[in-house]
Design an enzyme around this catalytic site. Sequence first.
Site, PDB file in Angstrom:
ATOM      1  N   LYS A  65      54.626  15.123  27.991  1.00  0.00           N
ATOM      2  CA  LYS A  65      54.196  13.524  28.486  1.00  0.00           C
ATOM      3  C   LYS A  65      54.047  13.656  30.038  1.00  0.00           C
ATOM      4  O   LYS A  65      53.200  12.065  30.204  1.00  0.00           O
ATOM      5  CB  LYS A  65      55.193  12.966  27.480  1.00  0.00           C
TER       6      LYS A  65
ATOM      7  N   LYS B 215      53.766  24.530  28.289  1.00  0.00           N
ATOM      8  CA  LYS B 215      53.392  23.590  27.169  1.00  0.00           C
ATOM      9  C   LYS B 215      53.166  21.977  27.871  1.00  0.00           C
ATOM     10  O   LYS B 215      53.246  21.944  28.759  1.00  0.00           O
ATOM     11  CB  LYS B 215      54.798  23.304  27.078  1.00  0.00           C
TER      12      LYS B 215
ATOM     13  N   LYS C  93      61.014  21.506  36.295  1.00  0.00           N
ATOM     14  CA  LYS C  93      60.838  19.919  36.809  1.00  0.00           C
ATOM     15  C   LYS C  93      60.728  20.265  37.732  1.00  0.00           C
ATOM     16  O   LYS C  93      59.751  19.608  38.799  1.00  0.00           O
ATOM     17  CB  LYS C  93      62.230  19.389  36.423  1.00  0.00           C
TER      18      LYS C  93
HETATM   19  P1  ATP Z   1      58.732  15.180  30.063  1.00  0.00           P
HETATM   20  O1  ATP Z   1      57.435  15.914  30.160  1.00  0.00           O
HETATM   21  O2  ATP Z   1      59.000  13.692  30.535  1.00  0.00           O
HETATM   22  O3  ATP Z   1      60.474  15.810  30.287  1.00  0.00           O
HETATM   23  P2  ATP Z   1      58.390  15.565  26.987  1.00  0.00           P
HETATM   24  O4  ATP Z   1      56.833  15.766  26.743  1.00  0.00           O
HETATM   25  O5  ATP Z   1      58.774  17.130  27.190  1.00  0.00           O
HETATM   26  O6  ATP Z   1      58.610  14.729  28.582  1.00  0.00           O
HETATM   27  P3  ATP Z   1      60.524  15.078  26.132  1.00  0.00           P
HETATM   28  O7  ATP Z   1      61.085  13.747  25.810  1.00  0.00           O
HETATM   29  O8  ATP Z   1      61.388  16.281  27.339  1.00  0.00           O
HETATM   30  O9  ATP Z   1      59.079  14.995  26.193  1.00  0.00           O
HETATM   31  O10 ATP Z   1      60.783  15.675  24.736  1.00  0.00           O
HETATM   32  C1  ATP Z   1      61.032  14.900  23.653  1.00  0.00           C
HETATM   33  C2  ATP Z   1      61.031  16.236  21.883  1.00  0.00           C
HETATM   34  O11 ATP Z   1      59.471  16.730  22.544  1.00  0.00           O
HETATM   35  C3  ATP Z   1      62.313  17.233  22.244  1.00  0.00           C
HETATM   36  O12 ATP Z   1      62.559  17.301  21.106  1.00  0.00           O
HETATM   37  C4  ATP Z   1      60.780  18.077  22.752  1.00  0.00           C
HETATM   38  O13 ATP Z   1      61.940  19.352  22.269  1.00  0.00           O
HETATM   39  C5  ATP Z   1      59.954  18.380  22.188  1.00  0.00           C
HETATM   40  N1  ATP Z   1      58.547  18.336  22.959  1.00  0.00           N
HETATM   41  C6  ATP Z   1      58.055  18.030  24.518  1.00  0.00           C
HETATM   42  N2  ATP Z   1      56.971  18.851  24.165  1.00  0.00           N
HETATM   43  C7  ATP Z   1      56.000  18.956  23.080  1.00  0.00           C
HETATM   44  C8  ATP Z   1      55.570  20.485  22.833  1.00  0.00           C
HETATM   45  N3  ATP Z   1      54.876  20.980  23.923  1.00  0.00           N
HETATM   46  N4  ATP Z   1      55.488  20.902  21.747  1.00  0.00           N
HETATM   47  C9  ATP Z   1      56.964  20.898  20.589  1.00  0.00           C
HETATM   48  N5  ATP Z   1      58.041  20.139  21.046  1.00  0.00           N
HETATM   49  C10 ATP Z   1      57.718  19.051  22.403  1.00  0.00           C
HETATM   50 MG    MG Z   2      61.042  17.980  28.178  1.00  0.00          MG
END
Ligand code: ATP
Ligand code: MG
Length: 365
Positions: free
Chosen positions: A233, A230, A122
């Site tokens: 969002k 990965k 991050k």
């Molecule tokens: P941010 O970028 O704000 O961190 P994010 O997409 O990583 O958003 P989170 O809210 O941090 O989403 O995570 C929510 C859930 O989604 C967690 O259980 C995380 O492990 C899962 N997750 C996030 N990205 C992935 C991915 N690319 N593939 C599988 N699982 C994911």
């Molecule tokens: Mg995340």
Amino acid sequence: MASIKRVFSGIQPTGVPQLGNYLGSIKNWVDLQKDQSAGGDNPHELFYSVVDLHALTIPRDPKQLQKETFEMAAALIACGIDPNKSVLFRQSAVAAHSQLYWALGCITPVGWLNRMTQWKSKLQQQQQQQVESAESMVTESNFSRLNVHSNAAQGLLTGLFTYPVLMAADVLLYKATHVPVGEDQVQHLEFARDLVAHFNKQYKKKHFVLPTVMLTPSKRIMSLKDPLRKMSKSDPNEQARITLNDTDDQIARKIKKAPTDSISGITFDPGARPGVSNLLSIYAALRDTDPESAALAMQSLSNAQLKEAVAEAVISSLSPIREELRRLLGDQEHIERILGENEAKAQQVASANWKEIAKCIGISA
Ligand code: ATP
Ligand code: MG
């Protein structure tokens, strides 16, 4: 799964959920409800939270945060979270998350946090967006050496660094036995397990149970712009992800533009063919097969044909969710009512546990 008792998981209100959230996490949450309604004597207790306190780790506009928190709750319901089977709540509505966070932070060595890779990524992401000076830029080569003493980390907000402590508090506050998350959260869960042992030893009590991580086969869906990162969002590039509110056309276009390679035929090989393999993982998760079998069935297709099949699978799964989300957002009072009722349930469980913890550590609850 019959022996699972208590589940906790959360998602940050940092935008519309993306396909990785859905396949890596939310789909698992919904599936756990199915086990519950199969009529077992020991129904799972499911706690799913929109973790708005975690979202504060990146500076946010207050109105926007409130709106996105609400929309995230609606999106989870649209994905199939049933508020009568799961306790769906906003993290900030339950004060004990912050209270336990402080108590756990007071027994957490800084060195444990210094090993976490998420804050490093991050921080790297933030630096790349903000920094003009090459000197403080975090490059791939110095990423692994990045630590809390690095120049780049000096402006780092404490909350981003101590994020895993809050996540441990979330899980432990409900005495969760199982935590369905994506692979990126495994290190944080290991940290939470270490904290359990540490707490129990320090206070000579077996208060907390060890939470177990639950992964789906699509535990790490990769970015559609760079298949070595990965999908997220909060990735500044919207083309890198498919979100639950993308139109059918947007979905098809993003998949069409996803990088592949020039090897002919379709094979599943994440190391050598990350782009193609990511598409196969997405396809397999949505069509209830595995990526190897999907590759075999599509071995003679071109990359363009593979992309068409993937787009079709994504569109047929996500378009009903998108429509349901639109419908739900039209009835905001209904969502508010659901959240209010569920938050009362979460609070009851959390405050009972917090009382025991507070007694254990010698403070008033
Ligand atoms: P941010 O970028 O704000 O961190 P994010 O997409 O990583 O958003 P989170 O809210 O941090 O989403 O995570 C929510 C859930 O989604 C967690 O259980 C995380 O492990 C899962 N997750 C996030 N990205 C992935 C991915 N690319 N593939 C599988 N699982 C994911
Ligand atoms: Mg995340």
